[in-house]
Design an enzyme around this catalytic site. Sequence first.
Site, PDB file in Angstrom:
ATOM      1  N   GLY A  20      50.644  34.024  60.416  1.00  0.00           N
ATOM      2  CA  GLY A  20      51.709  35.260  61.143  1.00  0.00           C
ATOM      3  C   GLY A  20      50.878  35.763  62.179  1.00  0.00           C
ATOM      4  O   GLY A  20      49.897  35.436  63.028  1.00  0.00           O
ATOM      5  N   THR A  29      59.967  37.532  58.653  1.00  0.00           N
ATOM      6  CA  THR A  29      59.879  36.671  59.823  1.00  0.00           C
ATOM      7  C   THR A  29      59.411  37.935  60.856  1.00  0.00           C
ATOM      8  O   THR A  29      59.038  37.699  61.943  1.00  0.00           O
ATOM      9  CB  THR A  29      61.405  36.649  60.536  1.00  0.00           C
ATOM     10  OG1 THR A  29      62.382  37.752  60.218  1.00  0.00           O
ATOM     11  CG2 THR A  29      61.869  35.329  60.102  1.00  0.00           C
ATOM     12  N   VAL A  67      55.633  57.346  80.822  1.00  0.00           N
ATOM     13  CA  VAL A  67      55.601  56.284  81.554  1.00  0.00           C
ATOM     14  C   VAL A  67      57.115  55.998  81.928  1.00  0.00           C
ATOM     15  O   VAL A  67      57.969  55.984  81.084  1.00  0.00           O
ATOM     16  CB  VAL A  67      54.966  55.032  81.063  1.00  0.00           C
ATOM     17  CG1 VAL A  67      55.150  53.720  81.837  1.00  0.00           C
ATOM     18  CG2 VAL A  67      53.508  55.399  80.519  1.00  0.00           C
ATOM     19  N   HIS A  98      22.655  56.170  45.375  1.00  0.00           N
ATOM     20  CA  HIS A  98      21.808  56.773  46.531  1.00  0.00           C
ATOM     21  C   HIS A  98      21.048  55.872  47.191  1.00  0.00           C
ATOM     22  O   HIS A  98      20.309  55.125  46.426  1.00  0.00           O
ATOM     23  CB  HIS A  98      21.313  57.987  45.901  1.00  0.00           C
ATOM     24  CG  HIS A  98      20.250  58.779  46.766  1.00  0.00           C
ATOM     25  ND1 HIS A  98      20.934  59.719  47.929  1.00  0.00           N
ATOM     26  CD2 HIS A  98      19.014  58.774  47.040  1.00  0.00           C
ATOM     27  CE1 HIS A  98      19.930  60.218  48.703  1.00  0.00           C
ATOM     28  NE2 HIS A  98      18.756  59.519  48.417  1.00  0.00           N
TER      29      HIS A  98
HETATM   30  P1  FAD Z   1      54.430  38.434  60.682  1.00  0.00           P
HETATM   31  O1  FAD Z   1      52.907  38.394  60.365  1.00  0.00           O
HETATM   32  O2  FAD Z   1      54.799  38.842  62.045  1.00  0.00           O
HETATM   33  O3  FAD Z   1      54.664  36.825  60.387  1.00  0.00           O
HETATM   34  C1  FAD Z   1      56.072  36.689  60.590  1.00  0.00           C
HETATM   35  C2  FAD Z   1      56.011  35.043  60.968  1.00  0.00           C
HETATM   36  O4  FAD Z   1      57.543  34.543  60.906  1.00  0.00           O
HETATM   37  C3  FAD Z   1      55.580  34.774  62.236  1.00  0.00           C
HETATM   38  O5  FAD Z   1      54.494  33.848  62.203  1.00  0.00           O
HETATM   39  C4  FAD Z   1      56.671  34.053  62.980  1.00  0.00           C
HETATM   40  O6  FAD Z   1      56.104  33.013  63.828  1.00  0.00           O
HETATM   41  C5  FAD Z   1      57.567  33.590  61.822  1.00  0.00           C
HETATM   42  N1  FAD Z   1      58.899  33.363  62.279  1.00  0.00           N
HETATM   43  C6  FAD Z   1      59.867  34.418  62.686  1.00  0.00           C
HETATM   44  N2  FAD Z   1      60.903  33.659  62.768  1.00  0.00           N
HETATM   45  C7  FAD Z   1      60.975  32.307  62.325  1.00  0.00           C
HETATM   46  C8  FAD Z   1      61.839  31.527  61.904  1.00  0.00           C
HETATM   47  N3  FAD Z   1      63.333  31.734  61.961  1.00  0.00           N
HETATM   48  N4  FAD Z   1      61.660  30.405  61.182  1.00  0.00           N
HETATM   49  C9  FAD Z   1      60.310  30.147  61.008  1.00  0.00           C
HETATM   50  N5  FAD Z   1      59.215  31.066  61.092  1.00  0.00           N
HETATM   51  C10 FAD Z   1      59.641  32.261  61.826  1.00  0.00           C
HETATM   52  N6  FAD Z   1      47.848  45.163  60.050  1.00  0.00           N
HETATM   53  C11 FAD Z   1      46.857  45.576  59.296  1.00  0.00           C
HETATM   54  O7  FAD Z   1      47.176  45.847  58.104  1.00  0.00           O
HETATM   55  N7  FAD Z   1      45.466  45.689  59.845  1.00  0.00           N
HETATM   56  C12 FAD Z   1      44.985  45.194  61.136  1.00  0.00           C
HETATM   57  O8  FAD Z   1      43.975  45.421  61.271  1.00  0.00           O
HETATM   58  C13 FAD Z   1      46.110  45.047  61.883  1.00  0.00           C
HETATM   59  N8  FAD Z   1      45.810  44.696  63.162  1.00  0.00           N
HETATM   60  C14 FAD Z   1      46.830  44.183  63.961  1.00  0.00           C
HETATM   61  C15 FAD Z   1      46.606  44.130  65.492  1.00  0.00           C
HETATM   62  C16 FAD Z   1      47.482  43.691  66.247  1.00  0.00           C
HETATM   63  C17 FAD Z   1      46.969  43.419  67.743  1.00  0.00           C
HETATM   64  C18 FAD Z   1      48.637  43.573  65.899  1.00  0.00           C
HETATM   65  C19 FAD Z   1      49.907  43.100  66.779  1.00  0.00           C
HETATM   66  C20 FAD Z   1      48.961  43.611  64.396  1.00  0.00           C
HETATM   67  C21 FAD Z   1      48.252  44.098  63.537  1.00  0.00           C
HETATM   68  N9  FAD Z   1      48.359  44.222  62.462  1.00  0.00           N
HETATM   69  C22 FAD Z   1      47.411  45.052  61.453  1.00  0.00           C
HETATM   70  C23 FAD Z   1      49.818  44.290  61.945  1.00  0.00           C
HETATM   71  C24 FAD Z   1      50.299  43.197  61.018  1.00  0.00           C
HETATM   72  O9  FAD Z   1      49.662  42.124  61.968  1.00  0.00           O
HETATM   73  C25 FAD Z   1      51.318  43.170  60.528  1.00  0.00           C
HETATM   74  O10 FAD Z   1      51.946  44.081  59.783  1.00  0.00           O
HETATM   75  C26 FAD Z   1      51.856  41.816  59.572  1.00  0.00           C
HETATM   76  O11 FAD Z   1      51.546  40.534  60.397  1.00  0.00           O
HETATM   77  C27 FAD Z   1      53.112  41.743  59.271  1.00  0.00           C
HETATM   78  O12 FAD Z   1      53.167  40.749  58.332  1.00  0.00           O
HETATM   79  P2  FAD Z   1      54.832  39.778  58.189  1.00  0.00           P
HETATM   80  O13 FAD Z   1      54.446  38.639  57.283  1.00  0.00           O
HETATM   81  O14 FAD Z   1      55.701  40.788  57.960  1.00  0.00           O
HETATM   82  O15 FAD Z   1      55.080  39.301  59.609  1.00  0.00           O
HETATM   83  P1  NAD Z   2      52.011  52.867  67.182  1.00  0.00           P
HETATM   84  O1  NAD Z   2      53.218  53.130  66.568  1.00  0.00           O
HETATM   85  O2  NAD Z   2      50.776  52.964  66.351  1.00  0.00           O
HETATM   86  O3  NAD Z   2      51.702  53.498  68.405  1.00  0.00           O
HETATM   87  C1  NAD Z   2      52.401  53.778  69.892  1.00  0.00           C
HETATM   88  C2  NAD Z   2      52.123  54.947  70.387  1.00  0.00           C
HETATM   89  O4  NAD Z   2      52.855  54.818  71.499  1.00  0.00           O
HETATM   90  C3  NAD Z   2      52.697  56.088  69.856  1.00  0.00           C
HETATM   91  O5  NAD Z   2      51.441  57.249  69.844  1.00  0.00           O
HETATM   92  C4  NAD Z   2      53.923  56.686  70.784  1.00  0.00           C
HETATM   93  O6  NAD Z   2      54.120  58.208  70.822  1.00  0.00           O
HETATM   94  C5  NAD Z   2      53.250  56.299  72.206  1.00  0.00           C
HETATM   95  N1  NAD Z   2      54.419  55.959  73.053  1.00  0.00           N
HETATM   96  C6  NAD Z   2      55.483  55.522  72.858  1.00  0.00           C
HETATM   97  N2  NAD Z   2      56.408  55.246  74.047  1.00  0.00           N
HETATM   98  C7  NAD Z   2      55.663  55.966  74.956  1.00  0.00           C
HETATM   99  C8  NAD Z   2      55.810  56.234  76.194  1.00  0.00           C
HETATM  100  N3  NAD Z   2      56.967  55.804  76.820  1.00  0.00           N
HETATM  101  N4  NAD Z   2      54.710  56.703  77.017  1.00  0.00           N
HETATM  102  C9  NAD Z   2      53.560  56.859  76.373  1.00  0.00           C
HETATM  103  N5  NAD Z   2      53.242  56.786  75.069  1.00  0.00           N
HETATM  104  C10 NAD Z   2      54.431  56.022  74.448  1.00  0.00           C
HETATM  105  O7  NAD Z   2      52.247  51.457  67.750  1.00  0.00           O
HETATM  106  P2  NAD Z   2      51.211  50.141  68.242  1.00  0.00           P
HETATM  107  O8  NAD Z   2      49.764  50.679  68.557  1.00  0.00           O
HETATM  108  O9  NAD Z   2      51.849  49.310  69.374  1.00  0.00           O
HETATM  109  O10 NAD Z   2      51.018  49.434  66.968  1.00  0.00           O
HETATM  110  C11 NAD Z   2      52.357  48.527  66.607  1.00  0.00           C
HETATM  111  C12 NAD Z   2      52.101  48.396  64.948  1.00  0.00           C
HETATM  112  O11 NAD Z   2      51.027  47.602  64.870  1.00  0.00           O
HETATM  113  C13 NAD Z   2      51.645  49.925  64.043  1.00  0.00           C
HETATM  114  O12 NAD Z   2      52.797  50.032  63.449  1.00  0.00           O
HETATM  115  C14 NAD Z   2      50.653  49.341  63.375  1.00  0.00           C
HETATM  116  O13 NAD Z   2      50.760  49.855  62.141  1.00  0.00           O
HETATM  117  C15 NAD Z   2      50.363  47.975  63.589  1.00  0.00           C
HETATM  118  N6  NAD Z   2      48.922  47.622  63.886  1.00  0.00           N
HETATM  119  C16 NAD Z   2      48.054  48.015  62.759  1.00  0.00           C
HETATM  120  C17 NAD Z   2      46.593  47.948  62.918  1.00  0.00           C
HETATM  121  C18 NAD Z   2      45.615  48.235  62.080  1.00  0.00           C
HETATM  122  O14 NAD Z   2      46.112  48.692  60.977  1.00  0.00           O
HETATM  123  N7  NAD Z   2      44.282  48.716  62.113  1.00  0.00           N
HETATM  124  C19 NAD Z   2      46.080  47.671  64.155  1.00  0.00           C
HETATM  125  C20 NAD Z   2      47.119  47.130  65.270  1.00  0.00           C
HETATM  126  C21 NAD Z   2      48.240  47.239  64.997  1.00  0.00           C
END
Ligand code: FAD
Ligand code: NAD
Length: 505
Positions: A77, A181, A275, A484
């Site tokens: 994913g 998804t 923004v 420690h």
């Molecule tokens: P997803 O991982 O989004 O998987 C859904 C999958 O479904 C996708 O691969 C998609 O291709 C597939 N799909 C969709 N529709 C269909 C369909 N109709 N048929 C077949 N396949 C389909 N979370 C953390 O806990 N720790 C982190 O460090 C972290 N870092 C992140 C960094 C970034 C840059 C981003 C963007 C997210 C991060 N997250 C992190 C959030 C994390 O990636 C998501 O919360 C997590 O992947 C959600 O899992 P999911 O299985 O719900 O969905």
């Molecule tokens: P976020 O919700 O963490 O942060 C979005 C930020 O954008 C907020 O502080 C919000 O106030 C600001 N914002 C919204 N509209 C704005 C505007 N018009 N102008 C300026 N600021 C604005 O969202 P994200 O950083 O995009 O991350 C998305 C999701 O992915 C999160 O739910 C997070 O849990 C997940 N994620 C998790 C990890 C991790 O666990 N380390 C890492 C990456 C992503």
Amino acid sequence: MLRLISSRTPLAQIASHNTKKLSAPVLTTLPRLYSTFTDELDLVVIGGGPGGYVAAIKAAQLGLKTACIEKRGALGGTCSNVGCIPSKAMLNNSHIYHQTKHDLKARGIDVGDVVLNLPVMLKAKDKAVSGLTKGIEFLFKKNNVAYHKGAGKFLNPHEIEVTGQDGTVSTLKAKNIVIATGSVASGFPGIEIDEKQIVTSTGALELQQVPKKMLVIGAGVIGLELGSVWQRLGAEVTVVEYLDAIGAGMDSEMAKAFHRILSKQGLKFKLGTKVLETEKLANGRVGLKVEESKGGNAETLEADVVLVSIGRKPYTEGLGLENVKIQVDKRGRIPIDSEYRTSVANIRCIGDVTYGAMLAHKAEEEGIAVAELINGEHGHVNYDTIPSVIYTHPEVAWCGKSEDEIKKSGIEYNVGKYPFSANPRARTNGDQEGMIKMISDKETDRILGVHIMGPNAGEMIAEAVLAMEYGASSEDISRTTHAHPTLAEAFKEAAMATHSKPLHI
Ligand code: FAD
Ligand code: NAD
């Protein structure tokens, strides 16, 4: 046959502010009632991310005939392909680069010229991704999960059409279906993402050169993690945030300290700023029109690359929800009950596409719970103890309630704080920024929240999660031996500070 309801906080409760109560009953008959099909599977999971692939493996381990449909051509994913894993690869390697360049001399390690080789760093990230996604494919084979590479679409509550990557169409029949998804980056009216110059996290993990100037919209998790990556690699990074604080809702005292530390590292912030739009400028750069969040003082900022990280939205495109009459709520989420059932009883839903934090470990826990529930067992997730981590340096990690939330709730509490500058291991490592803050109920001493900013905070938070899971008091932790010299001793000291007094300060 009846099942017990979990005594922990149900997910439906978390979502109570945004949905009306679903009609699906909490106590139901088992899904095995659907026995009219002969060639059907027990379970089809749509989506192979942390929610979907974990649900599929767990279900197969429980003996259910299971298939998983994934359309991106690789399992894992968002998390494995364009999220957690590639971002952590870039965070780790950019930290090593930055430390080698700026910190090793003071540790008595002389190195020659430190030169960034970005193509190799990107390749190392890609290698980490492909290794892990192939690993999940291996786990599918090992556990007998049928993997269908293609897009799944509901035809009716028991049949899913799969359109393969080569265009072939087939149909899967199942007693139970789990939607997993996931989510995609939220866009912004007036901003056109091209994933080259105006990017989401996906494009920001693929930049082929270090931008001279980078603007990040949103000081949430993605903005701070990926802003840090490119700042360490040499970009001048400014983060524009609508709110007056960074960290997307973390404890406000920790957020202020975190803001100070990141600013000292060179990240610039424009808080309380919204923004309005972007435009491509004649000089090849991007112009970002902003103004104060409360209105007024508009200005245009310029950058080579703009990262849009303002949150993520649930993804249900092409899923054919209309064919099974499942409606999404106004935030695009699929409504569920406390056992992950949608409004159609044999279709359940987990992960980013439904309620709760968008985190990989939350989706994984739901994957296990939903498989157990489908199998007629008692699956549950404790939503009160889902940790959050921001993998910057120092890391920030928290679990449970923030002090702001506890104050608002009117509960009387004790708070204990302990700085890493007083911890022998952190001092010895020369990595002593940050602190631990623990909050417990004044009457019972039960831990209500733990907030850690410091080295390895993301690992240390596991102790807090376990303690809270078992209903520990701060006294319990302060009477537990910690080796420690370790960073974990700071955790014990924070507990001592909460219960009575810390020793080493
Ligand atoms: P997803 O991982 O989004 O998987 C859904 C999958 O479904 C996708 O691969 C998609 O291709 C597939 N799909 C969709 N529709 C269909 C369909 N109709 N048929 C077949 N396949 C389909 N979370 C953390 O806990 N720790 C982190 O460090 C972290 N870092 C992140 C960094 C970034 C840059 C981003 C963007 C997210 C991060 N997250 C992190 C959030 C994390 O990636 C998501 O919360 C997590 O992947 C959600 O899992 P999911 O299985 O719900 O969905
Ligand atoms: P976020 O919700 O963490 O942060 C979005 C930020 O954008 C907020 O502080 C919000 O106030 C600001 N914002 C919204 N509209 C704005 C505007 N018009 N102008 C300026 N600021 C604005 O969202 P994200 O950083 O995009 O991350 C998305 C999701 O992915 C999160 O739910 C997070 O849990 C997940 N994620 C998790 C990890 C991790 O666990 N380390 C890492 C990456 C992503």
